[in-house]
Write an enzyme that holds these catalytic residues in place. Structure first.
Site, short mmCIF file in Angstrom:
data_model
loop_
_atom_site.label_atom_id
_atom_site.label_comp_id
_atom_site.label_asym_id
_atom_site.label_seq_id
_atom_site.Cartn_x
_atom_site.Cartn_y
_atom_site.Cartn_z
N LYS A 51 50.29 21.64 51.71
CA LYS A 51 50.25 21.62 50.25
C LYS A 51 48.84 21.59 49.67
O LYS A 51 48.58 22.16 48.62
CB LYS A 51 51.03 20.41 49.71
CG LYS A 51 52.52 20.61 49.76
CD LYS A 51 53.22 19.43 49.10
CE LYS A 51 54.68 19.71 48.93
NZ LYS A 51 55.36 18.69 48.13
N ASP A 71 56.82 19.99 41.68
CA ASP A 71 57.44 18.68 41.95
C ASP A 71 57.46 17.78 40.71
O ASP A 71 58.48 17.18 40.37
CB ASP A 71 56.70 17.95 43.07
CG ASP A 71 57.21 18.35 44.45
OD1 ASP A 71 58.32 18.88 44.55
OD2 ASP A 71 56.47 18.12 45.43
N1 LIG Z 1 63.62 14.84 45.48
C1 LIG Z 1 62.60 15.64 45.68
O1 LIG Z 1 62.55 16.77 45.19
C2 LIG Z 1 61.44 15.17 46.48
C3 LIG Z 1 60.22 15.86 46.45
C4 LIG Z 1 59.15 15.38 47.22
C5 LIG Z 1 59.31 14.24 48.01
N2 LIG Z 1 60.53 13.61 48.03
C6 LIG Z 1 60.72 12.39 48.83
O2 LIG Z 1 59.81 11.43 48.33
C7 LIG Z 1 59.34 10.57 49.36
C8 LIG Z 1 57.81 10.56 49.34
O3 LIG Z 1 57.33 11.87 49.62
P1 LIG Z 1 55.77 12.25 49.55
O4 LIG Z 1 55.68 13.70 49.82
O5 LIG Z 1 55.15 11.69 48.34
O6 LIG Z 1 55.21 11.46 50.85
P2 LIG Z 1 53.76 10.86 51.09
O7 LIG Z 1 52.72 11.70 50.42
O8 LIG Z 1 53.67 10.63 52.55
O9 LIG Z 1 53.78 9.43 50.33
C9 LIG Z 1 54.59 8.39 50.79
C10 LIG Z 1 54.57 7.26 49.76
O10 LIG Z 1 55.48 6.23 50.19
C11 LIG Z 1 54.74 5.01 50.38
N3 LIG Z 1 55.34 4.26 51.48
C12 LIG Z 1 55.71 4.73 52.69
N4 LIG Z 1 56.24 3.75 53.43
C13 LIG Z 1 56.20 2.62 52.68
C14 LIG Z 1 56.61 1.28 52.89
N5 LIG Z 1 57.17 0.90 54.04
N6 LIG Z 1 56.44 0.40 51.88
C15 LIG Z 1 55.89 0.79 50.70
N7 LIG Z 1 55.48 2.04 50.44
C16 LIG Z 1 55.65 2.95 51.42
C17 LIG Z 1 53.31 5.44 50.64
O11 LIG Z 1 52.41 4.39 50.39
P3 LIG Z 1 50.91 4.41 51.02
O12 LIG Z 1 50.10 5.29 50.09
O13 LIG Z 1 50.47 3.01 51.01
O14 LIG Z 1 51.02 5.00 52.40
C18 LIG Z 1 53.20 6.58 49.63
O15 LIG Z 1 53.05 6.11 48.31
C19 LIG Z 1 59.95 11.12 50.65
O16 LIG Z 1 61.11 10.38 50.95
C20 LIG Z 1 60.34 12.56 50.28
O17 LIG Z 1 61.44 13.04 51.02
C21 LIG Z 1 61.58 14.04 47.27
#
Ligand SMILES: NC(=O)c1ccc[n+]([C@@H]2O[C@H](COP(=O)([O-])OP(=O)(O)OC[C@H]3O[C@@H](n4cnc5c(N)ncnc54)[C@H](OP(=O)(O)O)[C@@H]3O)[C@@H](O)[C@H]2O)c1
Length: 289
Positions: A71, A107
């Site tokens: 990305k 997004d």
């Molecule tokens: N519905 C949709 O269209 C859509 C689109 C995109 C993503 N998603 C979903 O959204 C979620 C995040 O995606 P992303 O792309 O943003 O991932 P990412 O860039 O890896 O970010 C992950 C986020 O979750 C936090 N996190 C992970 N484990 C945690 C824990 N145990 N306790 C507290 N915070 C935690 C991280 O905090 P840190 O910064 O401290 O690591 C960060 O803020 C995923 O489940 C993904 O499948 C959904």
């Protein structure tokens, strides 16, 4: 669907990418509108990204979705990047406009549209956003333009603070970042209108987890969990049980896809068909409520 000599190709690049729900969603939409388009999956390794993008241009591929891990890295190979996508530092959609590759991020647009289409307006509201990862950042950039107040909480506190500072400077609103501790969440929730979980907490296989204690939720709160596997997360279930309005991650998935679809085809996206295709695919994969 008949593939002809004129069929336009769209697809998704990422690694891993084979479990993407996007082919089901976009091909159902193309069929619904009788568009001579097809959507396929391309697994592209990190060290082959440049070749893939150059190749997509040569092959006149009409559009691409971009997922992990490309990305951000893909941006340097594009001819133009829409301003919010540039500010976010991520592109999830590419349009090939007569040989010019233009990058977008749908997004954040998808998340806001999911709220809006489910009757939740951000205008004049206080938004509490959990997570400052890729999706959290996109939601924060788009949400900040609408809301009255934005609080961003993140496990890595500095990321929330840095993001809040950038947004505060850009939009001049009351925007703050803080830690994702139980204490801050409980306090912030007391006067929040809309809560969005943009962390991966609650995602399968840890379906029983939620950052938010059920006792902190209220009937007048609107809650969106962007996690879509499971379709109904623990947070969503808890919010529903207190009578709060709930929007699922499937809605965001559908509306980010709809925004990409409209960029590539110039046709209004058949959102209902796209939602059905996603839900069908999730059910085939054994993902339930
Ligand atoms: N519905 C949709 O269209 C859509 C689109 C995109 C993503 N998603 C979903 O959204 C979620 C995040 O995606 P992303 O792309 O943003 O991932 P990412 O860039 O890896 O970010 C992950 C986020 O979750 C936090 N996190 C992970 N484990 C945690 C824990 N145990 N306790 C507290 N915070 C935690 C991280 O905090 P840190 O910064 O401290 O690591 C960060 O803020 C995923 O489940 C993904 O499948 C959904």
């Amino acid at each position: 669907m008949e593939i002809s000599g004129k069929t336009r190709v769209c697809g998704i690049i990422g690694d891993p990418v084979e479990h993407s729900l996007s082919p089901a969603m976009h091909n159902a939409a193309f069929q619904e509108l009788n568009l001579d388009f097809v959507y396929v999956v391309f697994r592209v390794r990190k060290d082959e990204l440049r070749e893939a993008i150059v190749g997509a241009k040569s092959l006149a591929i009409r559009g691409l979705n971009v997922t992990m891990p490309h990305k951000n890295a893909v941006m340097k190979y594009l001819d133009e990047i829409e301003s919010t996508a540039r500010a976010i530092g991520a592109v999830n959609t590419i349009l090939n406009d007569k040989g010019r590759l233009i990058g977008y991020d749908t997004d954040g647009i998808g998340a806001l549209k999911a709220l809006e289409e489910n009757g939740i307006s951000l205008n004049g509201k206080k938004l509490l956003l959990l997570g400052a990862g890729g999706a959290g950042k996109a939601i924060a950039f788009h949400g900040a333009q609408e809301v009255e107040e934005l609080k961003i909480l993140n496990r890595t506190t500095q990321k929330a603070k840095d993001l809040a500072e950038v947004l505060r400077k850009k939009f001049g609103k009351k925007i703050d970042g803080n830690s994702l501790s139980a204490k801050t969440m409980k306090k912030e929730l007391e006067d929040t209108d809309i809560l969005v979980n943009a962390t991966s907490v609650g995602m399968h296989p840890k379906d029983d987890q939620s950052l938010v204690d059920a006792s902190w939720l209220r009937p007048d709160l609107c809650v969106m969990d962007i996690v879509y596997n499971p379709i109904e997360t623990k947070l969503a279930k808890d919010a529903k049980s207190v009578g709060a309005k709930v929007v699922s991650g499937v809605e965001m998935l559908v509306y980010q896809g709809a925004a990409s679809f409209e960029i590539w085809t110039d046709h209004p996206a058949p959102v209902k068909v796209m939602r059905q295709a996603i839900l069908r695919k999730l059910s085939e994969l054994g993902v339930h409520h």
